[in-house]
Design an enzyme around this catalytic site. Structure first.
Site, PDB file in Angstrom:
ATOM      1  N   GLY B 218      68.682 -65.434  23.381  1.00 21.87           N
ATOM      2  CA  GLY B 218      69.012 -65.651  24.985  1.00 21.87           C
ATOM      3  C   GLY B 218      71.019 -64.834  24.758  1.00 21.87           C
ATOM      4  CB  SER B 219      73.361 -65.948  27.050  1.00 20.94           C
ATOM      5  OG  SER B 219      72.448 -65.900  27.971  1.00 20.94           O
ATOM      6  CB  THR B 220      74.331 -65.225  20.807  1.00 19.91           C
ATOM      7  OG1 THR B 220      73.032 -65.132  20.842  1.00 19.91           O
ATOM      8  CG2 THR B 220      74.179 -66.327  21.196  1.00 19.91           C
ATOM      9  CE  LYS B 222      73.669 -63.160  29.707  1.00 18.54           C
ATOM     10  NZ  LYS B 222      73.286 -63.671  29.781  1.00 18.54           N
TER      11      LYS B 222
END
Lengths: 437, 492
Positions: B218-220, B222
């Site tokens: 997920g966004s981790t 990014k």
């Protein structure tokens, strides 16, 4: 030095060996030296001296090396059995006393071996009966799928051990009679001369018996032993290689056809081909025995782990051997145990000792003065050698593993007694051959 | 006849030669394969007579020790393994079953030390003199208080927590839920009981989620995309990027969280508000090769050099049909990879390594569980020193990321990781979609470090299949783990 003095001197090292072996095991087990190691050594030496005295009085000129070589093997076996379980060693020691008694009786009673020739059909019949008995309900019993033992009450008796001697006696006397006919032959066929059917018939019958053994007692090992001894005798009797070659072919064909149909033999062959297959390994009567045998040898390496250091099983909290690492360590797989503890060097030494016995046996045959004695010595030596080959070859994956004992080393009364009789016969033959005329 | 007899003897000599040859084959030439065969458990059984060394936590708490058992009949003494901490350390410490000859975790990877096989000369002489045989003790880097904080934070929910010391690579905590109790698994050497216990274990409880489970990050993720962007030189934290909602990538519109449409945003804002559209654009702009390079610098695609058995440490990366493919492969949806979705399969350990590198000026240290090995008399046999594994990014990039990630906790999605003590935390949340968005059940992430000025702990938290967002569920867990690590004196 006279033959007997040489023999007496040669017995000393084996007594020392047995003492040292027990000492090593005591040290491993209890970290102190019990005098029991000396007791075992002393008792063993005393037994050997008794045997030696028997020989001194009944066969003073007999081969001086046979008996000490047997003593070395026996003491090796005794040490290894003690290491597995003290009670095995005590019982085995008792069997040695009985075996030596039988040895003495044979030496004293059987002064003229040609007596055996007269009863050859009785002996042959008796031997075959011995082989069939284990198949009879009530007294026979299968172990690992092969019918090899006769059980009367608490006693279990390995029939094939005695039958092998009887059959060799019969074959030796039979071939002494017919060898001339076999050599000079009658008809020619395919460029080879073949003896007349009348004489060839019995030979076919013997092949038939070997096949029958395969079907009835379901044991490839014993049939190889018996038939191999027969071929060896046939070769020595006729001096022609084609007989044993044809015989070997016939046996291979028969074994292929019959063996493929007898479940037990089939299992053994499968286990031999794929010992490390996890499925076969888990199966009862599968490949675990062979695989563990090979693992044990690998564990031993060149020098071995030392006496008492092999892993044969693990005891759980209740003292029950939970995992048996080396099944049948006391009889079938004792060679693997020896390799595990004394390494390739120890195992080679054992094989060398056997080879020396075989060498002395054939020497008796070459020195013997009449054809029957020659053939008998050859036959006894061959069947002995084949027995070693079948079991050692079995546990080293040269041939499929079948359950025969390692002579003089494996645990077992029948084996010890029969092999002492075999030894007595060889000593008697040797005495006859070497007696100054 | 005599010549035939001699020939016969020669034949037997040959046959016995074959016997010697085969015995040599098994004892000398092919012995290695036989000794290590899975069916052959002689070595393990032999080891059961020697007390294995202890496995200890960083503060000396006993994680595994050997108990002497005396068999009632034979009086033979042998040793059995005991695990006083139950299931908490099982996924990492593993177990050593003497009866079945099976081992896992540190018990397997450190077996040579624990069983006393690996000995230094001085100790060897000592052992000979004393006649005392026992294995060496292995002291781990695991901090019991941090472990407890992590497992309490997960509170029975399936998931994992990994906490690292960024400057040394020490693993302070490595927690997997659900797990198993090694004592029940060994069951005192009772194979049937052990088998029955195994049957009760579900949901991959025998595996270490921290090192063996490939999660969508997920966004981790990014953070990795941002590192690639800043390292490329084409971006600064203030570069403007289009963060509009529902931009089309790979012919499918990509929505922002909550359908928000911030329009043009700086990279910093994009990270703080976790703007999907912006990172989709950055990833596509950088291209597959640049992203691949950045990932590899963080240790993706390689097996993390952790001191566990190799088959218990999984490689992270982009997974297609269970195989790792490169970011520039035609099967990869680059925009969605850039925001941590698509085919990414990443272990919690790998994410902890990512945040640890950010915390340590871009320098990724080799993660390790073993601190030192001591013999029975306390002599140090082996001391594990900090070792640089990779330079994951430029130091300046790491500094920018730290400040951006501090903003995430201060004013963005990671607010609940705030310690409230004046010690500043940096981090990044993640809410990994499991396919069914409407159900609202996602894998929830948080990765973070503290203190921002001089990080002493880096942590990755994942809670499986839960409602809510990473910022609400995983961040509070990270907060307590970070606090307990700082309390335990991490980084001193």
């Amino acid at each position: 030095m006279s033959a007997r003095n040489r023999e007496a001197l040669a017995l000393l090292p084996s007594a020392l060996l047995v003492t040292a072996g027990f000492a090593a095991i005591f040290l491993k087990r209890d970290a102190f030296l019990s005098d029991a190691s000396l007791t075992y050594g002393g008792v063993f030496l005393a037994l050997c001296l008794v045997g030696h005295l028997v020989v001194r009085f009944t066969a003073p000129n007999a081969d001086p090396y046979l008996f000490p070589l047997v003593a070395v093997l026996a003491c090796f076996g005794l040490v290894e059995l003690y290491r597995i379980d003290e009670s095995f060693a005590r019982l085995q020691a008792q069997w040695f006393v009985v075996g030596l008694g039988l040895f003495a009786v044979t030496m004293v009673m059987l002064k003229d071996l040609h007596l055996l020739e007269r009863y050859r059909y009785t002996i042959a019949f008796g031997s075959i009966l011995l082989l069939i008995l284990p198949r009879l309900p009530g007294i026979g019993g299968a172990s690992n799928g092969a019918y090899l033992s006769i059980n009367v009450g608490p006693l279990s008796f390995q029939a094939a051990e005695f039958a092998k001697i009887g059959i060799v006696i019969f074959l030796a006397s039979y071939l002494r009679d017919t060898r001339q006919v076999l050599i000079h032959g009658g008809r020619r066929f395919l460029g080879m001369s073949f003896p007349p059917l009348r004489h060839f018939g019995p030979l076919l019958a013997i092949w038939g018996v070997a096949m029958m053994l395969l079907i009835f007692i379901r044991d490839l090992g014993s049939s190889v032993m018996f038939f191999g001894a027969f071929l060896a005798l046939l070769y020595v009797a006729t001096g022609k290689k084609r007989f044993p070659v044809i015989g070997l072919g016939a046996f291979a064909l028969g074994a292929y056809v019959v063996g493929g149909r007898v479940g037990h033999v089939q299992d053994r062959v499968e286990a031999w081909r794929h010992p490390f297959d996890p499925e076969l390994f888990q199966q009862t009567g599968g490949s675990a025995q062979l695989a563990q045998s090979l693992f044990a040898q690998a564990d031993g390496g060149l020098f071995g782990r030392g006496f008492g250091q092999a892993e044969i099983g693990l005891t759980d909290q209740n003292g029950v051997i939970g995992t048996t690492l080396l099944p049948a360590a006391k009889n079938d797989l004792i060679y693997s145990l020896i390799t595990n503890e004394t390494g390739l060097l120890g195992a080679t030494a054992i094989l060398l000792a056997y080879l020396l016995i075989i060498n002395r046996g054939f020497r008796v045959a070459t020195l013997a003065r009449d054809p029957f004695s020659k053939l008998l010595a050859t036959g006894l030596t061959s069947v002995f050698a084949l027995q070693v080959f079948v079991i050692v070859g079995g546990v080293t994956k040269v041939i499929p593993l079948t359950g025969v004992t390692l002579p003089f080393i494996s645990y077992g009364g029948s084996s010890i007694m029969a092999n002492f009789v075999l030894l007595a016969l060889l000593m008697r033959l040797s005495e006859d051959a070497r007696r100054p005329t | 006849m005599n010549s035939s007899i001699r020939n016969l003897f020669v034949l037997f000599v040959v046959l016995f030669g074959v016997l010697v040859a085969f015995t040599s084959r098994w004892t000398v030439f092919e012995d290695k394969g036989l000794r290590t065969d899975a069916l052959n458990n002689r070595d393990v059984i032999r080891a059961s007579r020697v007390p294995r060394g202890k496995i200890l936590a960083a503060d000396g708490t006993v994680l595994a020790r050997s108990k002497s058992v005396k068999s009632r009949d034979t009086g033979n003494r042998y040793y059995q393994r005991v695990y006083p901490q139950g299931s908490l350390y099982a996924a990492t410490v593993g177990f050593s079953d003497q009866t079945l000859g099976q081992q896992a975790g540190l018990e397997r990877s450190q077996n040579d030390f624990l069983s006393g096989k690996a000995v230094k000369l001085a100790t060897a002489v000592n052992k000979l003199i004393q006649g005392d045989q026992r294995g060496d003790d292995v002291r781990t880097t695991l901090e019991p208080s941090v472990m407890k904080a992590a497992v309490q934070g997960l509170n029975g929910r399936a998931g994992s927590v990994v906490a690292l010391e960024p400057k040394t690579g020490k693993v302070l905590a490595m927690v997997t839920v659900p797990s198993y109790d090694p004592d029940d698994l060994i069951a005192g050497g009772d194979a049937a009981k052990s088998e029955a216990y195994r049957k009760t274990l579900k949901n991959g409880a025998l595996l270490s989620r921290a090192t063996q489970f490939p999660y969508v990050p997920g966004s981790t993720f990014k953070v990795v995309t941002t590192a690639a962007a800043l390292d490329s030189g084409k971006y600064t934290p203030d570069t403007l990027v289009n963060g509009a909602n529902n931009q089309t990538f790979s012919s499918v519109p990509l929505g922002n969280f909550g359908g928000e449409d911030p329009g043009m945003v700086t990279v910093r804002q994009a990270l703080v508000q976790s703007v999907n559209g912006a990172f989709g654009n950055i990833a596509v702009d950088l291209g597959g090769r640049a992203l691949q390079t950045a990932m590899e610098k963080f240790g993706f695609d390689s097996r993390p050099p952790l001191d566990l058995p190799e088959d218990q440490v999984r490689r992270s990366g982009i997974l297609r049909k269970d195989k790792l493919i490169k970011a520039y492969s035609k099967y990869v949806d680059l925009a969605r990879t850039g925001i941590g979705q698509d085919k990414l399969g990443v272990t919690p350990l790998q994410m902890a390594m990512v945040v640890s590198a950010v915390a340590n000026d871009g320098k990724l240290m080799k993660p390790h569980l073993v601190d030192r090995v001591t013999d029975a008399d306390g002599r140090v046999q082996e001391q594990v020193e900090p070792e640089t594994y990779k330079q994951a990014m430029k130091a300046s990039t790491a500094a920018s990321l730290r400040s951006m990630m501090a903003n995430v906790v201060d004013e963005g999605t990671g607010a609940q990781a705030n310690l409230g003590t004046g010690v500043k935390v940096g981090g990044k949340t993640g809410t990994a979609e499991l396919g069914n968005v409407t159900a609202g059940i996602n894998n929830l992430w948080f990765i973070g470090f503290a203190p921002v000025e001089d990080p002493k702990v880096a942590v990755a938290v994942i809670v499986e299949k839960s409602a809510g967002q990473g910022g609400q569920v995983a961040a509070p867990i990270a907060k307590t783990v970070i606090q307990s690590a700082l309390d335990a004196g991490a980084g001193r």
